[in-house]
Write a protein that holds these residues in place. Structure first.
Motif, PDB file in Angstrom:
ATOM      1  N   ASN A   1       0.733  -1.187  -0.137  1.00 39.30           N
ATOM      2  CA  ASN A   1       0.160  -0.118  -0.041  1.00 39.30           C
ATOM      3  C   ASN A   1       0.914   1.257   0.189  1.00 39.30           C
ATOM      4  N   HIS A   2       2.140   1.196  -0.045  1.00 41.82           N
ATOM      5  CA  HIS A   2       2.964   2.379   0.373  1.00 41.82           C
ATOM      6  C   HIS A   2       4.110   2.412  -1.075  1.00 41.82           C
ATOM      7  N   LEU A   3       3.932   1.452  -2.079  1.00 41.32           N
ATOM      8  CA  LEU A   3       5.125   1.631  -2.989  1.00 41.32           C
ATOM      9  C   LEU A   3       4.934   2.855  -3.764  1.00 41.32           C
ATOM     10  N   ASP A   4       3.910   3.741  -3.440  1.00 38.54           N
ATOM     11  CA  ASP A   4       4.146   5.259  -4.093  1.00 38.54           C
ATOM     12  C   ASP A   4       5.054   5.955  -3.316  1.00 38.54           C
TER      13      ASP A   4
ATOM     14  N   SER B   1       4.713   4.577  -9.727  1.00 43.00           N
ATOM     15  CA  SER B   1       3.488   3.843  -9.386  1.00 43.00           C
ATOM     16  C   SER B   1       2.487   4.755  -9.397  1.00 43.00           C
ATOM     17  N   CYS B   2       1.322   4.175  -8.983  1.00 45.30           N
ATOM     18  CA  CYS B   2      -0.013   4.936  -9.258  1.00 45.30           C
ATOM     19  C   CYS B   2      -0.499   5.716  -8.169  1.00 45.30           C
ATOM     20  N   GLY B   3       0.141   5.826  -7.007  1.00 48.53           N
ATOM     21  CA  GLY B   3      -0.178   6.592  -5.854  1.00 48.53           C
ATOM     22  C   GLY B   3      -0.171   8.209  -6.068  1.00 48.53           C
ATOM     23  N   THR B   4      -0.401   8.640  -4.925  1.00 50.07           N
ATOM     24  CA  THR B   4      -0.525  10.336  -4.962  1.00 50.07           C
ATOM     25  C   THR B   4       0.425  10.607  -3.840  1.00 50.07           C
ATOM     26  N   TYR B   5       1.557  10.046  -3.462  1.00 48.84           N
ATOM     27  CA  TYR B   5       2.331  10.421  -2.171  1.00 48.84           C
ATOM     28  C   TYR B   5       3.615  11.283  -2.705  1.00 48.84           C
ATOM     29  N   GLY B   6       3.345  12.446  -2.751  1.00 48.27           N
ATOM     30  CA  GLY B   6       4.564  13.358  -3.368  1.00 48.27           C
ATOM     31  C   GLY B   6       5.441  13.018  -4.168  1.00 48.27           C
ATOM     32  N   ALA B   7       6.659  13.193  -3.921  1.00 45.74           N
ATOM     33  CA  ALA B   7       7.769  12.870  -4.917  1.00 45.74           C
ATOM     34  C   ALA B   7       8.450  11.427  -4.234  1.00 45.74           C
ATOM     35  N   PRO B   8       8.286  10.398  -5.098  1.00 41.06           N
ATOM     36  CA  PRO B   8       8.849   9.226  -4.436  1.00 41.06           C
ATOM     37  C   PRO B   8      10.502   9.145  -4.555  1.00 41.06           C
ATOM     38  N   TYR B   9      10.936   8.305  -3.433  1.00 41.56           N
ATOM     39  CA  TYR B   9      12.224   8.264  -3.281  1.00 41.56           C
ATOM     40  C   TYR B   9      12.836   8.260  -4.722  1.00 41.56           C
ATOM     41  N   GLN B  10      12.486   7.094  -5.485  1.00 42.86           N
ATOM     42  CA  GLN B  10      13.190   6.616  -6.847  1.00 42.86           C
ATOM     43  C   GLN B  10      13.354   7.902  -7.661  1.00 42.86           C
ATOM     44  N   GLN B  11      12.388   8.683  -7.667  1.00 48.59           N
ATOM     45  CA  GLN B  11      12.719  10.037  -8.458  1.00 48.59           C
ATOM     46  C   GLN B  11      13.713  11.023  -7.858  1.00 48.59           C
ATOM     47  N   THR B  12      13.743  11.203  -6.575  1.00 51.10           N
ATOM     48  CA  THR B  12      14.632  11.759  -5.830  1.00 51.10           C
ATOM     49  C   THR B  12      15.920  11.214  -5.999  1.00 51.10           C
ATOM     50  N   PHE B  13      16.240   9.997  -5.868  1.00 51.32           N
ATOM     51  CA  PHE B  13      17.541   9.440  -6.101  1.00 51.32           C
ATOM     52  C   PHE B  13      17.743   9.687  -7.705  1.00 51.32           C
TER      53      PHE B  13
ATOM     54  N   ARG C   1      11.441  11.810   4.279  1.00 49.73           N
ATOM     55  CA  ARG C   1      10.042  12.307   3.854  1.00 49.73           C
ATOM     56  C   ARG C   1       9.129  11.268   3.235  1.00 49.73           C
ATOM     57  N   ALA C   2       9.879  10.240   2.468  1.00 49.95           N
ATOM     58  CA  ALA C   2       9.032   9.194   2.057  1.00 49.95           C
ATOM     59  C   ALA C   2       8.600   8.035   2.933  1.00 49.95           C
TER      60      ALA C   2
ATOM     61  N   GLN D   1      28.048   5.326 -10.271  1.00 49.96           N
ATOM     62  CA  GLN D   1      27.930   3.724 -10.347  1.00 49.96           C
ATOM     63  C   GLN D   1      26.439   3.428 -10.398  1.00 49.96           C
ATOM     64  N   GLN D   2      25.837   2.531 -10.789  1.00 55.55           N
ATOM     65  CA  GLN D   2      24.708   1.667 -10.754  1.00 55.55           C
ATOM     66  C   GLN D   2      24.489   1.361  -9.190  1.00 55.55           C
ATOM     67  N   TYR D   3      23.397   1.499  -8.775  1.00 55.68           N
ATOM     68  CA  TYR D   3      22.964   1.007  -7.426  1.00 55.68           C
ATOM     69  C   TYR D   3      21.822   0.062  -7.431  1.00 55.68           C
ATOM     70  N   VAL D   4      21.701  -1.252  -7.047  1.00 56.47           N
ATOM     71  CA  VAL D   4      20.897  -2.178  -7.192  1.00 56.47           C
ATOM     72  C   VAL D   4      20.112  -2.220  -5.615  1.00 56.47           C
ATOM     73  N   LEU D   5      18.740  -2.010  -5.821  1.00 58.20           N
ATOM     74  CA  LEU D   5      17.957  -2.086  -4.590  1.00 58.20           C
ATOM     75  C   LEU D   5      17.024  -3.474  -4.531  1.00 58.20           C
ATOM     76  N   ARG D   6      17.108  -4.348  -3.545  1.00 58.86           N
ATOM     77  CA  ARG D   6      16.109  -5.427  -3.550  1.00 58.86           C
ATOM     78  C   ARG D   6      15.116  -4.963  -2.899  1.00 58.86           C
ATOM     79  N   VAL D   7      13.899  -5.039  -3.413  1.00 58.42           N
ATOM     80  CA  VAL D   7      12.691  -4.593  -2.525  1.00 58.42           C
ATOM     81  C   VAL D   7      11.687  -5.807  -2.411  1.00 58.42           C
ATOM     82  N   THR D   8      11.347  -5.846  -1.161  1.00 54.53           N
ATOM     83  CA  THR D   8      10.370  -6.942  -0.722  1.00 54.53           C
ATOM     84  C   THR D   8       9.180  -6.172  -0.569  1.00 54.53           C
ATOM     85  N   VAL D   9       8.132  -6.788  -1.211  1.00 60.49           N
ATOM     86  CA  VAL D   9       6.773  -6.159  -0.909  1.00 60.49           C
ATOM     87  C   VAL D   9       6.085  -7.077  -0.129  1.00 60.49           C
TER      88      VAL D   9
END
Length: 85
Positions: free
Chosen positions: A9-12, A18-30, A55-56, A76-84
């Motif tokens: 419920n917080h992927l946004d 994502s389809c959410g409306t939660y401000g600027a997501p972390y991925q965008q800021t990164f 903030r997120a 460099q590329q950074y890989v993040l493993r996300v568990t939903v």
């Protein structure tokens, strides 16, 4: 590589497409920091990432944030493993 668990419920908070409306997501800021802060000192980038994570409402470990900042600094590329959950 980092790891984080995010409630479905917080992927946004994390994903820019994502389809959410939660401000600027972390991925965008990164991505923005990666574009604008490449070559800058890790210590300069770290508080910006920490503030974006706060903030997120995402709980990255200090080590994960440092690795992310270092990856941005080094271009460099950074890989993040996300568990939903």
């Amino acid at each position: 590589m980092g790891d984080i668990s995010v409630n479905r419920n917080h992927l946004d908070r994390l994903l820019a497409d994502s389809c959410g409306t939660y401000g600027a997501p972390y991925q965008q800021t990164f991505a923005e920091l990666a574009r604008t802060h490449r070559g800058r000192p890790t210590a300069e980038i770290l508080p910006l990432l920490a503030r974006a994570a706060d903030r997120a409402l995402l709980c990255f470990s200090p080590v994960d944030l440092w690795e992310q900042a270092r990856a941005i600094s080094d271009g460099q590329q950074y890989v993040l493993r996300v568990t939903v959950t």
